[in-house]
Write a protein that holds these residues in place. Structure first.
Motif, PDB file in Angstrom:
ATOM      1  N   ARG A 183      46.271  36.715  32.146  1.00  0.00           N
ATOM      2  CA  ARG A 183      46.754  35.570  32.933  1.00  0.00           C
ATOM      3  C   ARG A 183      47.339  36.038  34.268  1.00  0.00           C
ATOM      4  NH1 ARG A 183      48.969  33.936  27.998  1.00  0.00           N
ATOM      5  NH2 ARG A 183      51.031  34.611  28.722  1.00  0.00           N
ATOM      6  N   ASN A 184      48.180  37.078  34.219  1.00  0.00           N
ATOM      7  CA  ASN A 184      48.836  37.553  35.442  1.00  0.00           C
ATOM      8  C   ASN A 184      47.830  38.023  36.487  1.00  0.00           C
ATOM      9  OD1 ASN A 184      51.252  37.020  34.182  1.00  0.00           O
ATOM     10  ND2 ASN A 184      51.772  39.168  33.806  1.00  0.00           N
ATOM     11  N   LEU A 185      46.767  38.709  36.025  1.00  0.00           N
ATOM     12  CA  LEU A 185      45.803  39.295  36.951  1.00  0.00           C
ATOM     13  C   LEU A 185      44.693  38.321  37.346  1.00  0.00           C
ATOM     14  CD1 LEU A 185      45.552  42.858  35.390  1.00  0.00           C
ATOM     15  CD2 LEU A 185      46.765  42.189  37.463  1.00  0.00           C
ATOM     16  N   SER A 186      44.771  37.104  36.837  1.00  0.00           N
ATOM     17  CA  SER A 186      43.760  36.105  37.217  1.00  0.00           C
ATOM     18  C   SER A 186      44.074  35.495  38.577  1.00  0.00           C
ATOM     19  CB  SER A 186      43.686  34.999  36.157  1.00  0.00           C
ATOM     20  OG  SER A 186      44.910  34.274  36.107  1.00  0.00           O
ATOM     21  N   GLN A 187      45.284  35.775  39.104  1.00  0.00           N
ATOM     22  CA  GLN A 187      45.669  35.278  40.416  1.00  0.00           C
ATOM     23  C   GLN A 187      46.287  36.421  41.212  1.00  0.00           C
ATOM     24  OE1 GLN A 187      48.320  31.956  39.986  1.00  0.00           O
ATOM     25  NE2 GLN A 187      46.861  30.728  38.811  1.00  0.00           N
ATOM     26  N   SER A 188      45.892  36.554  42.459  1.00  0.00           N
ATOM     27  CA  SER A 188      46.442  37.607  43.303  1.00  0.00           C
ATOM     28  C   SER A 188      46.130  37.352  44.772  1.00  0.00           C
ATOM     29  CB  SER A 188      45.886  38.978  42.902  1.00  0.00           C
ATOM     30  OG  SER A 188      46.407  39.997  43.735  1.00  0.00           O
ATOM     31  N   LYS A 189      47.065  37.725  45.644  1.00  0.00           N
ATOM     32  CA  LYS A 189      46.848  37.698  47.085  1.00  0.00           C
ATOM     33  C   LYS A 189      46.419  39.073  47.597  1.00  0.00           C
ATOM     34  CE  LYS A 189      50.332  34.081  47.871  1.00  0.00           C
ATOM     35  NZ  LYS A 189      51.615  33.758  48.572  1.00  0.00           N
ATOM     36  N   TRP A 190      46.435  40.044  46.707  1.00  0.00           N
ATOM     37  CA  TRP A 190      46.183  41.420  47.127  1.00  0.00           C
ATOM     38  C   TRP A 190      44.765  41.911  46.845  1.00  0.00           C
ATOM     39  CZ3 TRP A 190      51.205  44.408  45.313  1.00  0.00           C
ATOM     40  CH2 TRP A 190      52.256  44.070  46.179  1.00  0.00           C
ATOM     41  N   PHE A 191      44.086  41.319  45.862  1.00  0.00           N
ATOM     42  CA  PHE A 191      42.752  41.824  45.502  1.00  0.00           C
ATOM     43  C   PHE A 191      41.886  40.687  44.981  1.00  0.00           C
ATOM     44  CE2 PHE A 191      45.393  42.206  41.726  1.00  0.00           C
ATOM     45  CZ  PHE A 191      44.583  41.716  40.709  1.00  0.00           C
ATOM     46  N   ASP A 192      40.598  40.957  44.911  1.00  0.00           N
ATOM     47  CA  ASP A 192      39.620  39.991  44.410  1.00  0.00           C
ATOM     48  C   ASP A 192      39.684  39.997  42.886  1.00  0.00           C
ATOM     49  OD1 ASP A 192      37.505  38.395  43.761  1.00  0.00           O
ATOM     50  OD2 ASP A 192      35.984  39.581  44.818  1.00  0.00           O
ATOM     51  N   THR A 193      40.215  38.933  42.313  1.00  0.00           N
ATOM     52  CA  THR A 193      40.430  38.887  40.860  1.00  0.00           C
ATOM     53  C   THR A 193      39.126  38.873  40.070  1.00  0.00           C
ATOM     54  OG1 THR A 193      40.595  36.465  40.961  1.00  0.00           O
ATOM     55  CG2 THR A 193      42.648  37.720  41.112  1.00  0.00           C
ATOM     56  N   THR A 194      38.026  38.545  40.718  1.00  0.00           N
ATOM     57  CA  THR A 194      36.747  38.535  39.991  1.00  0.00           C
ATOM     58  C   THR A 194      36.251  39.952  39.711  1.00  0.00           C
ATOM     59  OG1 THR A 194      35.432  38.454  42.032  1.00  0.00           O
ATOM     60  CG2 THR A 194      36.119  36.346  41.068  1.00  0.00           C
ATOM     61  N   GLN A 195      36.835  40.958  40.393  1.00  0.00           N
ATOM     62  CA  GLN A 195      36.395  42.342  40.223  1.00  0.00           C
ATOM     63  C   GLN A 195      37.186  43.096  39.162  1.00  0.00           C
ATOM     64  OE1 GLN A 195      33.602  43.627  41.803  1.00  0.00           O
ATOM     65  NE2 GLN A 195      33.451  41.414  42.245  1.00  0.00           N
ATOM     66  N   LEU A 196      38.193  42.451  38.569  1.00  0.00           N
ATOM     67  CA  LEU A 196      39.021  43.110  37.547  1.00  0.00           C
ATOM     68  C   LEU A 196      38.968  42.288  36.265  1.00  0.00           C
ATOM     69  CD1 LEU A 196      40.956  45.587  37.253  1.00  0.00           C
ATOM     70  CD2 LEU A 196      42.834  43.979  37.631  1.00  0.00           C
ATOM     71  N   VAL A 197      38.748  42.974  35.135  1.00  0.00           N
ATOM     72  CA  VAL A 197      38.547  42.278  33.868  1.00  0.00           C
ATOM     73  C   VAL A 197      39.547  42.777  32.818  1.00  0.00           C
ATOM     74  CG1 VAL A 197      36.894  41.746  32.042  1.00  0.00           C
ATOM     75  CG2 VAL A 197      36.086  42.127  34.381  1.00  0.00           C
ATOM     76  N   VAL A 198      40.101  41.831  32.083  1.00  0.00           N
ATOM     77  CA  VAL A 198      40.872  42.137  30.868  1.00  0.00           C
ATOM     78  C   VAL A 198      40.214  41.345  29.748  1.00  0.00           C
ATOM     79  CG1 VAL A 198      43.102  42.026  29.710  1.00  0.00           C
ATOM     80  CG2 VAL A 198      42.996  42.505  32.165  1.00  0.00           C
ATOM     81  N   ALA A 199      39.904  41.997  28.652  1.00  0.00           N
ATOM     82  CA  ALA A 199      39.136  41.366  27.567  1.00  0.00           C
ATOM     83  C   ALA A 199      39.832  40.115  27.039  1.00  0.00           C
ATOM     84  CB  ALA A 199      38.927  42.369  26.435  1.00  0.00           C
ATOM     85  N   GLU A 200      39.036  39.108  26.715  1.00  0.00           N
ATOM     86  CA  GLU A 200      39.556  37.869  26.145  1.00  0.00           C
ATOM     87  C   GLU A 200      39.724  38.022  24.636  1.00  0.00           C
ATOM     88  OE1 GLU A 200      38.492  33.063  26.076  1.00  0.00           O
ATOM     89  OE2 GLU A 200      37.114  34.509  26.998  1.00  0.00           O
ATOM     90  N   ILE A 201      40.854  37.539  24.125  1.00  0.00           N
ATOM     91  CA  ILE A 201      41.167  37.654  22.696  1.00  0.00           C
ATOM     92  C   ILE A 201      40.629  36.437  21.938  1.00  0.00           C
ATOM     93  CG2 ILE A 201      43.028  37.823  20.991  1.00  0.00           C
ATOM     94  CD1 ILE A 201      42.753  40.300  22.694  1.00  0.00           C
TER      95      ILE A 201
END
Length: 549
Positions: free
Chosen positions: A203-221
């Motif tokens: 959830r935290n990494l799904s939003q950011s002003k610093w990087f493109d969130t589509t390029q970072l993945v955390v597995a869904e539970i």
């Protein structure tokens, strides 16, 4: 008590200690006198933990996150510990999976690979396909590991009780540290905790002003199938980041793509640490994957760290102090972080930091290893008996792992270039927040409140001064001890004067005594003077003041 409860395991541990030659712990476990602790060399300690089995390997991994307790040599050695254990046979794993599922195994999964993809001290990973066709990863707890952990935790607490009787144990609060490690071991047995950590990071990494969130993945539970002993999550195809073949979109030059990924990792972790205050605390190469579709994934979210806003602000300022090689500011910020209330010699702390930072003068910022400096800062604090919060160890270990992976992945890395724009934004956020207008309005309201209250408060202060009802309450540390010392010295001086007067009076009476009565009085005075003098000498010797003089 713990010695009788875990005799077989105790005997096994003693055999390992005898074999590796750690005399101090050998004496403790055999009932010997707990002298001042002496750690074995880093290599021997690592071998002991490996020989003791998976739980102690996990304990060593936890210890490697505490540079505030151990020197850098131990941290480096323990950081190489890996959960290299053989997987449990599929027959036993299948039984456990069936017990954790609400529906029959055959209705839940169409296929499960019986060969484990990876195996650790607590669990192992299998690849499976759900009934709806979705590929998933199953993290299954090793059968019986909970009983082994419970037994070893009893031993750890018992050993901590013994060490706590020494000065070393009291200075470092060994019992509380042992409880902290035992809780961490117990928490690893509940996979729903890791699942909730994974969800929060996602959830935290799904939003950011610093990087493109589509390029970072955390597995869904998959919460419908996850239990304390079974965690089901999205399957991600990829390889460990240092082993992956990186190509840019034109598949010619990887340097541009590597730089982009390096920036992505730094920005993602700096957001976790300095903005979210909730971060993945184990970003070693095996937990950072480069996926087949070009994205980056964070795996194994079981170890996380937390930082409150005050600590985040102090650590942000600490980074700037390190960049400026400002020893005085580093010392001030260290004391702000400290948990202990013991007095600290500020000049000594500043001098230690100055000597430590001086070797980095005239060094190009691109050549400075920032994580090494952070480790050295923690070591200086430890040498000055400053107790820092345990999350400082996780913070330092995370920065070290991140920088190490980034340098291995991108040899041209310039740490300062990566963090400079982030530091600028962090200081801006600390000054005006996410919403400058809201911060301005809040400041205006505070100023208005201050302007309305100040005249009344000043009037009240002047009234108390003129009416002589103003009282000052001043508390000086150590004043009570000084007062008692002064009182004792005054009492002994009074007794000394009294004894001297009695001796002088007895001598005068004795020299002019003409009758038996006067001689008797003289003898009584001598006896009283001798008794009081003897009491005064014994009292002084007991207090140790004669030795101190």
């Amino acid at each position: 008590m713990f010695l009788t409860q875990t005799v077989p395991r105790q005997r096994e541990i003693i055999e390992v200690l005898f074999r590796n030659g750690w005399d101090y712990m050998r004496r403790l476990l055999t009932g010997g006198k707990p002298d001042e602790p002496q750690l074995p060399t880093p290599a021997v300690l690592k071998k002991i933990l490996v020989d003791l089995g998976p739980v102690y390997v996990k304990l060593g991994q936890l210890l490697s996150t505490r540079p505030d307790l151990l020197s850098s040599a131990y941290i480096e050695e323990l950081s190489t510990l890996q959960d290299e254990v053989p997987p449990v046979a599929w027959e036993d794993i299948e039984i456990l999976i069936r017990k954790q599922l609400k529906r029959p195994l055959e209705e839940t999964f169409t296929q499960i690979n019986p060969v484990a993809i990876a195996a650790g001290s607590i669990g192992q990973i299998h690849r499976a396909t759900r009934a709806d066709g979705q590929e998933v990863a199953l993290k299954v707890q090793r059968p019986g590991i909970d009983a082994i952990v419970a037994q070893d935790i009893t031993l750890i607490r018992g050993i901590a009780d013994l060490v706590a009787r020494t000065e070393f144990g009291q200075n470092y609060e060994i019992k509380s540290i042992a409880e902290e490690f035992c809780k961490a071991l117990n928490d690893e047995l509940d996979f729903t905790r890791e699942a909730s950590f994974t969800n929060q990071l996602r959830r935290n990494l799904s939003q950011s002003k610093w990087f493109d969130t589509t390029q970072l993945v955390v597995a869904e539970i998959d919460w419908s199938l996850t239990t304390p002993k079974l965690m089901v999550m999205e399957w991600l195809n990829g390889k460990p980041i240092l082993a992956a073949k990186i190509l840019d979109e034109k598949e010619k030059d990887a340097s541009t793509k590597r730089k982009e990924i390096t920036s992505l990792l730094f920005r993602a972790f700096f957001q976790q640490i300095y903005i979210d205050g909730f971060f993945h605390a184990d970003p070693h190469p095996g937990n950072l994957f480069y996926l087949d579709d070009g994205r980056v994934a964070l795996l194994d979210c079981g170890m996380v760290g937390r930082l409150d806003p005050r600590t985040q602000q102090i650590l942000t300022e600490m980074l700037l102090a390190i960049v400026d090689l400002d020893a005085q500011r580093c010392a001030q910020l260290t004391l702000q972080l400290a948990e202990s209330t013991e007095p600290v010699i500020m000049t000594r702390l500043e001098g230690d930091y100055d000597r430590m930072l001086r070797k980095y003068h005239n060094t190009n910022l691109s050549q400075i290893n920032f994580s090494q400096i952070i480790y050295e800062l923690l070591q200086v604090a430890r040498n000055n008996k400053i107790r820092l919060p345990s999350n400082m160890g996780l913070y330092a270990k995370t920065i070290a792992n991140l920088e190490g992976v980034a340098r291995g992945f991108n040899p041209d890395l310039n740490f300062f270039d990566e963090i400079k724009p982030l530091l600028t934004d962090l200081f801006r956020r600390q000054l005006v927040g996410d919403s400058p207008v809201r911060s301005l309005l809040r400041t205006a309201l505070d100023l208005k409140s201050l302007s309305l209250q100040s005249p009344r408060q000043i009037e009240l202060l002047l009234d108390r001064v003129t009416s002589e009802t103003l009282q000052w309450n001043i508390s000086i540390r150590g004043l009570d001890a000084l007062r008692r010392t002064t009182d004792d010295a005054a009492n002994r001086l009074s007794f000394s004067i009294l004894v001297g007067s009695l001796i002088m009076g007895a001598a005068i009476i004795s020299s002019s005594a003409q009758t038996n009565q006067l001689s008797l009085i003289s003898n009584i005075l001598f006896a009283v003077a001798s008794f009081l003098g003897l009491w005064l000498i014994i009292s002084t010797l007991r207090s140790g003041r004669l030795n101190n003089k």
